[in-house]
Each structure stands twice: as C-alpha cells, then as structure tokens.
Design an enzyme around this catalytic site. Structure first.
Site, PDB file in Angstrom:
ATOM      1  N   GLY A 149      -4.350  -4.209  -4.641  1.00 39.64           N
ATOM      2  CA  GLY A 149      -4.943  -3.079  -5.225  1.00 39.64           C
ATOM      3  C   GLY A 149      -4.497  -1.816  -5.351  1.00 39.64           C
ATOM      4  O   GLY A 149      -3.744  -1.503  -4.684  1.00 39.64           O
ATOM      5  N   HIS A 150      -4.716  -1.436  -6.505  1.00 44.49           N
ATOM      6  CA  HIS A 150      -4.193  -0.043  -7.128  1.00 44.49           C
ATOM      7  C   HIS A 150      -5.092   0.716  -7.362  1.00 44.49           C
ATOM      8  O   HIS A 150      -6.211   0.510  -8.005  1.00 44.49           O
ATOM      9  CB  HIS A 150      -3.435  -0.269  -8.497  1.00 44.49           C
ATOM     10  N   GLN A 205       2.505  -5.686  -3.138  1.00 45.48           N
ATOM     11  CA  GLN A 205       2.532  -5.839  -1.600  1.00 45.48           C
ATOM     12  C   GLN A 205       3.809  -5.401  -1.611  1.00 45.48           C
ATOM     13  O   GLN A 205       4.258  -4.273  -2.251  1.00 45.48           O
ATOM     14  CB  GLN A 205       2.422  -7.208  -1.275  1.00 45.48           C
ATOM     15  N   LYS A 245       2.085   2.049  -5.158  1.00 46.18           N
ATOM     16  CA  LYS A 245       2.888   1.922  -6.340  1.00 46.18           C
ATOM     17  C   LYS A 245       2.045   1.862  -7.652  1.00 46.18           C
ATOM     18  O   LYS A 245       2.876   2.021  -8.426  1.00 46.18           O
ATOM     19  CB  LYS A 245       2.991   0.092  -6.183  1.00 46.18           C
ATOM     20  N   ASP A 255       0.968  -1.223   0.056  1.00 46.02           N
ATOM     21  CA  ASP A 255       0.120  -0.049   0.091  1.00 46.02           C
ATOM     22  C   ASP A 255       0.947   1.156  -0.168  1.00 46.02           C
ATOM     23  O   ASP A 255       0.314   2.263   0.574  1.00 46.02           O
ATOM     24  CB  ASP A 255      -0.952   0.225   1.366  1.00 46.02           C
TER      25      ASP A 255
HETATM   26  P1  IMP Z   1      -2.909 -12.814   1.716  1.00 40.63           P
HETATM   27  O1  IMP Z   1      -1.987 -12.264   0.831  1.00 40.63           O
HETATM   28  O2  IMP Z   1      -4.400 -12.713   1.240  1.00 40.63           O
HETATM   29  O3  IMP Z   1      -2.753 -14.194   1.896  1.00 40.63           O
HETATM   30  O4  IMP Z   1      -2.668 -12.040   3.105  1.00 40.63           O
HETATM   31  C1  IMP Z   1      -1.381 -12.157   3.884  1.00 40.63           C
HETATM   32  C2  IMP Z   1      -1.222 -10.891   4.543  1.00 40.63           C
HETATM   33  O5  IMP Z   1      -0.777  -9.973   3.475  1.00 40.63           O
HETATM   34  C3  IMP Z   1      -2.013 -10.153   5.316  1.00 40.63           C
HETATM   35  O6  IMP Z   1      -1.807  -9.412   6.233  1.00 40.63           O
HETATM   36  C4  IMP Z   1      -2.908  -9.081   4.212  1.00 40.63           C
HETATM   37  O7  IMP Z   1      -3.506  -7.902   4.765  1.00 40.63           O
HETATM   38  C5  IMP Z   1      -1.393  -8.599   3.577  1.00 40.63           C
HETATM   39  N1  IMP Z   1      -1.490  -8.230   2.143  1.00 40.63           N
HETATM   40  C6  IMP Z   1      -1.758  -9.292   1.087  1.00 40.63           C
HETATM   41  N2  IMP Z   1      -1.843  -8.118  -0.049  1.00 40.63           N
HETATM   42  C7  IMP Z   1      -1.668  -6.921   0.483  1.00 40.63           C
HETATM   43  C8  IMP Z   1      -1.626  -5.592  -0.350  1.00 40.63           C
HETATM   44  O8  IMP Z   1      -1.667  -5.562  -1.459  1.00 40.63           O
HETATM   45  N3  IMP Z   1      -1.404  -4.560   0.431  1.00 40.63           N
HETATM   46  C9  IMP Z   1      -1.280  -4.703   1.994  1.00 40.63           C
HETATM   47  N4  IMP Z   1      -1.315  -5.818   2.469  1.00 40.63           N
HETATM   48  C10 IMP Z   1      -1.739  -6.904   1.888  1.00 40.63           C
END
Ligand code: IMP
Length: 427
Positions: A40-41, A223, A16, A13
């Site tokens: 998410g962008h 991420q 990017k 977040d």
């Molecule tokens: P997962 O990727 O859905 O398995 O989530 C694992 C961890 O990564 C959790 O803490 C999510 O909130 C975090 N996470 C996954 N994708 C994002 C992102 O794009 N931005 C921020 N946190 C993310």
C-alpha cells in the site's frame, strides 16, 4: 540506459510510494515487479491524497507508462477498483500495461490465506489475507493462472475447473469449509477479463525497447528486504522477493540492464505482523514514532510496531541489494526526541553480532547495541537543502550513511512532494 531500482530496506512501509512518485517525474516508465495488493502506498500531491496498492504511483503523471510486471500477482477485482478510484480522482489510466505473464489471484487463494492462517493459531504469520502466499504457491507448483490465460475463456475455464477439483477437496475435507462453484468463478472472472483486456502486453519487450532508446526506467519494489522470501525473517516474510535482484526476474530483464539501486530506509524502524524485532520500543519514544509517523498499515489499518534505526539491517540491505544510494524517509518524525539511538550491532551472550542472523531463535535472543546521539527540536519540514537541517539532524544522517556504507541521495522531511531534499539526481 538509465535504470533505477527502488527497494524497501527494512520490513516494508518505508515510504517508497512518495519517493517513487518523486522520481517518476523524470522516468519514462515505472514498473512494479513483485508482490500484489498486500502493498500500500500513500502519495500526497498538492491537497490530494492517493492510496494505491497495485498500480505504480507513476500513474499520477499523465505522460508515464506504468507497468505491472510478470512478477506481480494480480487480484483483478482490486485492480478494477483501483482503476475506478483513479478515474474518480481525475487520473487517466490509459498508459497502464499489464504483463500477460503475471499470475492472477483467485477467490480460493484468498480463502486459503485465511484458513491457513487460522490453522496456525499463535504461530500465524500475520499475513494481509489478500491471497498473496497461495497465489505464489500455485505459481511455484505450476498450477497458477496467468493474465494471458484469464483472457482466453477456454483455457481459463479448464484451469479453474482442474484447480477447483483439488482445492475444493482441501476446503471441504481438510479445512472443513465450503468450496467454490467453478461456473460462478468463471463468470465473475470473465467479466474482469473483458474489463482488463486492453491493458495486456508483453511488458518485457516494452521495457527493453525503452532502455535501448536510452530513456529512463524506474523499477518500484514493494515490501522490504526483511520480508524477502529468501533473505527475510523467514517464515515471517511475504512470498515474493522484495530485494533488487527480483526486478530482473519480475520484469523480464538481465542484470546488466540495471544501473542504480536505491534503498528506501526510514529514519527509524517499523514492522507489521509477527516475528522478532530487536530495536522494538514499547515506551514513550515508540508511542512518539507511532503517533507522529501515522504508523498504521495502508492495506490493513493494523498498527505498526516501532523501534530505533537498526544499522545491522541497513548494512544487510546494502549487501543483498547492492545499494548505490539510500533515501532516508520520515526524518521529521524524529523531531522532538531528546536523544536518538542507533543500533550498531547485536549482543548475544558475550558475542557481538554485526551481520543479520539467519536463525530467528538467534535473532530473538539478540539485544541491540546502541550508540546515542542528541536529537533536535527545530521544525525541519520546510528545509529545502541539507544545510538547512539542524546540526544534530545532519550528524544523525551522516552517521546512518557511515554505518551503512552507502551515500544518501534523498531525504524525506514531510509527506508532500515538495518536502524532499535531493542530494544526488538519480536520473
Ligand atoms: P502477505 O504478504 O500478505 O503474505 O504477508 C506476509 C507478511 O508480510 C506479513 O507479516 C505482512 O504484514 C507483511 N507484509 C506484506 N506486505 C506488506 C507491506 O506492504 N508492508 C509491510 N508489511 C507487509
């Protein structure tokens, strides 16, 4: 061979999407190489706002080829929704290419994500429940289904049936929930295959050829470093590798093809989900950052936890991804805070720690060591050059760069494309 990898330098977040969108103008192709629709962008172009999860933000330019690389996990229903969303907004998506080697998120992955999280109770990871972890689990267990398999009904049917034999046992016998009907899944996914077939390609070849021709390639990470499966705050991480090295694996290229690595780092820190966060603020300054920075997840809408800039983290990112420069985003969010704090190290007992620790127990015991700098009150959203910024903002940026040991190439002072200061042209 000008290739730039862009990665998130904190917990994701970092903004990017905006920087990718900005750099995409000069790129010939834009490549996503890991993660899935957990990302998410939000990109603002003129008066229009675009929210993207899977398709690289380069798609907003008509002449760019956008690639979803082999390292990405794809939920085909979400991808189709995103294609339709873009079509409704008048964006042409004919230039999208999807790696035949990318793995597919299946309905059982999403349900597994939910039941595994529920089973963890208070120890949950806080995943996005999009099936990302279970899809990468199957990939590593060598039972995953790739895009190329989805496109062949016979191969696909065999794989779904053998997967469901095992998964349905898990659902019914361990998790006490319903299983899936293989024929219904095959029918649903065959329709997705027909819709997506035209985008299939051996994308490693496409990227390689573009690099050989001397054209520009932008690799767009999702991420951030601290969500990296190996280098993040394990187990509170995602199941892929957001650090720069993953661009090679997730796109099918050798490390010698990468020229520059830019770390996208927010002027403060945020985190969604569970796990320790040393500079987290639970006071007025934290509320200022959350409200002014609109700190709610693009994917899940969850409020993000907010805190001061942490130079232990930025140095860690600089090392693990080999940053050649940084983009500091959302500087305007700090406007109006009297005093800014920067974490330069962690104090644990009598010890000062300068490098990000592996142990979460240690991290949870760390108290940030802060230095303070004066803030500014002037509106900076119309600044066009570094010199237009108030002196306090310039000093703050210079200090971030000094503490991280990496020069700043880009500064974000607002959500629009035009609200971007360029100190170094990366292509
Ligand atoms: P997962 O990727 O859905 O398995 O989530 C694992 C961890 O990564 C959790 O803490 C999510 O909130 C975090 N996470 C996954 N994708 C994002 C992102 O794009 N931005 C921020 N946190 C993310």
């Amino acid at each position: 061979m000008p290739s730039v990898v862009l990665i998130g330098g904190q917990w994701g977040d970092e903004g990017k999407g905006k920087v990718t969108d900005f750099l995409a103008e000069k790129a010939d192709i834009v490549v996503r190489y890991q993660g899935g629709n957990n990302a998410g962008h939000t990109v603002v172009v003129g008066e229009k706002e675009f929210k993207l999860h899977l398709i690289p933000s380069g798609i907003l330019y008509a002449d760019k080829t956008c690639i979803i690389g082999n390292g990405v996990v794809i939920d085909p229903a979400v991808l189709i929704q995103e294609l339709e969303y873009l079509a409704e907004k008048g964006i042409n998506t004919d230039n999208l290419r999807i790696s035949e080697r990318a793995h597919i998120i299946m309905p059982y992955h999403k349900r597994l994500d939910e039941v595994i999280e529920e089973g963890k109770g208070a120890g949950k990871i806080g995943t996005t429940k999009r099936g990302i972890g279970p899809a990468y689990m199957d990939k590593a267990a060598r039972v995953g289904i790739r895009f190329v398999d989805l496109l062949d009904k016979e191969v696909f049917s065999t794989l779904v049936k053998s997967n469901l034999e095992e998964k349905n046992m898990l659902f019914t016998k361990i998790y006490d929930t319903e299983g899936f009907d293989a024929d219904a899944v095959i029918e649903e996914y065959t329709a997705y295959a027909d819709r997506l077939r035209k985008y299939a390609a051996d994308t490693s070849i496409l990227i390689y050829d573009v690099l050989q021709a001397g054209d520009n390639v932008l690799f767009e990470g999702a991420q951030g470093t601290l969500l990296d499966l190996d280098h993040g705050t394990y187990p509170y991480v995602t199941s892929s590798h957001p650090i720069a090295g993953a661009a090679c694996i997730g796109a099918g290229l050798g490390p010698t093809e990468i020229n520059k690595v830019i770390g996208i780092i927010k002027a403060y820190t945020t985190r969604v989900g569970e796990g320790p966060f040393p500079t987290e603020l639970e006071n007025e300054a934290g509320q200022h950052l959350a409200a002014k920075g609109h700190e709610f997840g693009t994917t899940t809408g969850r409020p993000r936890r907010c805190g001061w800039f942490d130079a232990v983290i930025s140095r860690y990112t600089a090392r693990t991804s080999g940053l050649t420069s940084m983009a500091i985003t959302k500087l305007d969010v700090l406007t109006g805070l009297d005093t800014l704090r920067i974490c330069t190290g962690y104090k644990r007992g009598n010890e000062v720690i300068r490098d990000f620790p592996a142990s979460l127990k240690v991290l949870a015991e760390c108290e940030p060591v802060y230095e303070e700098m004066p803030g500014w009150t002037e509106d900076i959203t119309n600044a066009a050059r570094f010199d237009d910024l108030p002196e306090a903002a310039q000093n703050y940026l210079n200090r971030l760069s000094q503490l991280t040991g990496v020069p700043i190439a880009i500064i974000g002072v607002g959500s629009r494309r035009s609200q971007t200061l360029i100190l170094d042209n990366l292509f």
